[in-house]
Design a protein around this motif. Structure first.
Motif, mmCIF file in Angstrom:
data_model
loop_
_atom_site.group_PDB
_atom_site.id
_atom_site.type_symbol
_atom_site.label_atom_id
_atom_site.label_comp_id
_atom_site.label_asym_id
_atom_site.label_seq_id
_atom_site.Cartn_x
_atom_site.Cartn_y
_atom_site.Cartn_z
ATOM 1 N N TRP A 1 0.859 -1.181 0.000
ATOM 2 C CA TRP A 1 0.000 0.000 0.000
ATOM 3 C C TRP A 1 0.893 1.228 0.000
ATOM 4 N N TYR B 1 -2.476 6.327 2.840
ATOM 5 C CA TYR B 1 -3.547 5.714 3.637
ATOM 6 C C TYR B 1 -3.670 6.418 4.994
ATOM 7 N N GLN C 1 -12.249 5.212 7.561
ATOM 8 C CA GLN C 1 -11.969 3.908 8.187
ATOM 9 C C GLN C 1 -11.747 4.069 9.694
ATOM 10 N N CYS D 1 -3.620 -4.380 10.834
ATOM 11 C CA CYS D 1 -3.569 -3.138 11.637
ATOM 12 C C CYS D 1 -3.272 -1.902 10.810
ATOM 13 N N LEU E 1 -5.739 2.842 14.769
ATOM 14 C CA LEU E 1 -6.669 2.245 15.741
ATOM 15 C C LEU E 1 -5.930 1.369 16.748
ATOM 16 N N ASP F 1 0.113 -7.327 9.848
ATOM 17 C CA ASP F 1 -0.276 -6.832 8.529
ATOM 18 C C ASP F 1 0.610 -7.479 7.473
ATOM 19 N N CYS G 1 2.804 -10.565 8.614
ATOM 20 C CA CYS G 1 2.358 -11.919 8.259
ATOM 21 C C CYS G 1 1.000 -11.859 7.574
ATOM 22 N N LEU H 1 -2.851 -13.161 7.117
ATOM 23 C CA LEU H 1 -3.970 -13.701 7.905
ATOM 24 C C LEU H 1 -4.311 -15.133 7.491
ATOM 25 N N ALA I 1 -10.351 -4.736 7.046
ATOM 26 C CA ALA I 1 -9.304 -5.613 6.486
ATOM 27 C C ALA I 1 -9.848 -6.910 5.879
ATOM 28 N N TRP J 1 -10.380 -7.836 2.130
ATOM 29 C CA TRP J 1 -9.228 -8.002 1.234
ATOM 30 C C TRP J 1 -8.744 -9.449 1.227
ATOM 31 N N VAL J 2 -9.326 -10.285 2.074
ATOM 32 C CA VAL J 2 -8.929 -11.700 2.168
ATOM 33 C C VAL J 2 -10.042 -12.515 1.503
HETATM 34 C C1 LIG Z 1 -7.905 -0.651 4.655
HETATM 35 S S1 LIG Z 1 -6.534 -1.196 5.578
HETATM 36 C C2 LIG Z 1 -7.200 -1.145 7.253
HETATM 37 C C3 LIG Z 1 -6.137 -0.832 8.269
HETATM 38 C C4 LIG Z 1 -6.659 -0.544 9.684
HETATM 39 N N1 LIG Z 1 -7.221 -1.723 10.290
HETATM 40 C C5 LIG Z 1 -7.666 0.581 9.662
HETATM 41 O O1 LIG Z 1 -8.869 0.320 9.916
HETATM 42 O O2 LIG Z 1 -7.265 1.725 9.372
HETATM 43 C C6 LIG Z 1 -6.532 -2.953 5.289
HETATM 44 C C7 LIG Z 1 -5.280 -3.603 5.814
HETATM 45 O O3 LIG Z 1 -5.425 -5.021 5.761
HETATM 46 C C8 LIG Z 1 -4.177 -5.559 5.396
HETATM 47 N N2 LIG Z 1 -4.357 -6.900 4.819
HETATM 48 C C9 LIG Z 1 -5.030 -7.215 3.688
HETATM 49 N N3 LIG Z 1 -4.943 -8.534 3.463
HETATM 50 C C10 LIG Z 1 -4.202 -9.072 4.475
HETATM 51 C C11 LIG Z 1 -3.757 -10.375 4.793
HETATM 52 N N4 LIG Z 1 -4.053 -11.424 4.009
HETATM 53 N N5 LIG Z 1 -3.014 -10.553 5.908
HETATM 54 C C12 LIG Z 1 -2.685 -9.495 6.711
HETATM 55 N N6 LIG Z 1 -3.079 -8.229 6.442
HETATM 56 C C13 LIG Z 1 -3.827 -8.010 5.349
HETATM 57 C C14 LIG Z 1 -3.643 -4.576 4.378
HETATM 58 O O4 LIG Z 1 -2.257 -4.714 4.155
HETATM 59 C C15 LIG Z 1 -4.048 -3.265 4.996
HETATM 60 O O5 LIG Z 1 -3.059 -2.731 5.829
#
Ligand SMILES: C[S@@+](CC[C@H](N)C(=O)[O-])C[C@H]1O[C@@H](n2cnc3c(N)ncnc32)[C@H](O)[C@@H]1O
Length: 271
Positions: free
Chosen positions: A16, A21, A28, A52, A57, A74, A100, A102, A119, A122-123
């Motif tokens: 990112w 961000y 968010q 995170c 947060l 993250d 790492c 998720l 978050a 995105w998974v």
């Molecule tokens: C939109 S940001 C949200 C960050 C924070 N929780 C907030 O609310 O501001 C989404 C975060 O999820 C992380 N993320 C996405 N897929 C992930 C995964 N498979 N494992 C760990 N982190 C992941 C991204 O790298 C990103 O930092």
């Protein structure tokens, strides 16, 4: 310093533009604060912040755990570097930041609770995601989370889908799948139940968001929502043309620069 005004894509799909961000994530953070307000903390728990980001947060959560511990994880190194910088005044042995995935977590069953905001969508494999999270929780441990869900960003996604089909862009999106999974409340509840969670409660709520002007809308969709789309366009003029069209359409909306966000709330306990 990273330039947040251009449509330059991040180096890889997991990265990112954390500087952008951190600056743009007021929506968010406001949604996330409502998730933190749902917690009933005693102050000494060990809590995972799953995804995170830049730690805005995570810092709030730490303040609510005067004798507890937080592990923020993250996938993005850039996000973690920014989180390290943001949390520096609060960093001590009670906070760890770990890079790492998720879907491949390096922890045993050590957490009293898991918090996650913006978050999980995105998974793409929520069965594996929730099974993994369940395995980290001590018996009776809790999950309080929110992510995109239901008809999240349906209007923008429809416009983006149409634009990806325009001749100028079509070849670059061949085989592309949306990088998000937006579950309904029912799907989220079923997936949590299959993973072993009990006392499951889920709901989808509207979170309409209006950005101030064209510049802010451009930065927001370029750096947050459409970063994976832009990464497929190989030249700055293509990326600019793609975003220009969406900004033009959003300028004609009522109100202008409106994002039709919907959030999926997830609450559950490890069975
Ligand atoms: C939109 S940001 C949200 C960050 C924070 N929780 C907030 O609310 O501001 C989404 C975060 O999820 C992380 N993320 C996405 N897929 C992930 C995964 N498979 N494992 C760990 N982190 C992941 C991204 O790298 C990103 O930092």
């Amino acid at each position: 310093m990273a330039d947040t005004r251009t449509t330059k894509p991040a180096a890889s799909s997991r990265e990112w533009n954390a500087h952008a961000y951190h600056k743009l994530s007021a929506p968010q953070v406001s949604w996330g604060k409502k998730v933190l307000a749902r917690l009933h903390l005693r102050g000494h728990e060990t809590v995972l912040d799953a995804g995170c980001g830049t730690g805005r947060l995570t810092g709030e959560l730490l303040a609510a755990l005067p004798s507890g511990r937080i592990v923020g994880i993250d996938l993005s190194q850039d996000m973690l570097r920014k989180a390290q910088e943001h949390l520096r005044p609060q960093l001590n042995s009670r906070v760890s930041l770990v890079a790492c995935d998720l879907l491949d977590l390096p922890f045993g069953c050590v957490f009293d609770g898991i918090v996650s905001t913006a978050a999980f969508h995105w998974v793409l494999d929520h069965n594996l995601l929730f099974t993994n999270l369940h395995s980290l929780l001590r018996p009776g441990g809790w999950l309080e989370a929110q992510c995109g869900g239901g008809p999240n960003l349906a209007l923008l996604r429809e416009r983006v889908g149409a634009l990806m089909n325009v001749r100028k862009f079509r070849a670059f999106f061949s085989g592309f799948c949306e990088p998000w999974l937006f579950q309904t409340a029912e799907e989220g509840a079923e997936t949590l139940g299959r993973a072993g969670f009990v006392n499951v409660s889920t709901s989808v709520e509207a979170a309409p968001t209006v950005l101030d002007n064209a510049r802010e809308y451009r930065e927001f969709i370029s750096n947050i929502i459409l970063r994976r789309h832009l990464a497929l366009l190989p030249a700055e003029d293509l990326r600019t043309a793609f975003i220009d069209k969406l900004v033009e359409q959003a300028a004609d909306d009522t109100p202008p620069f409106f994002l039709d966000y919907w959030r999926l709330n997830l609450s559950a306990v490890a069975g």
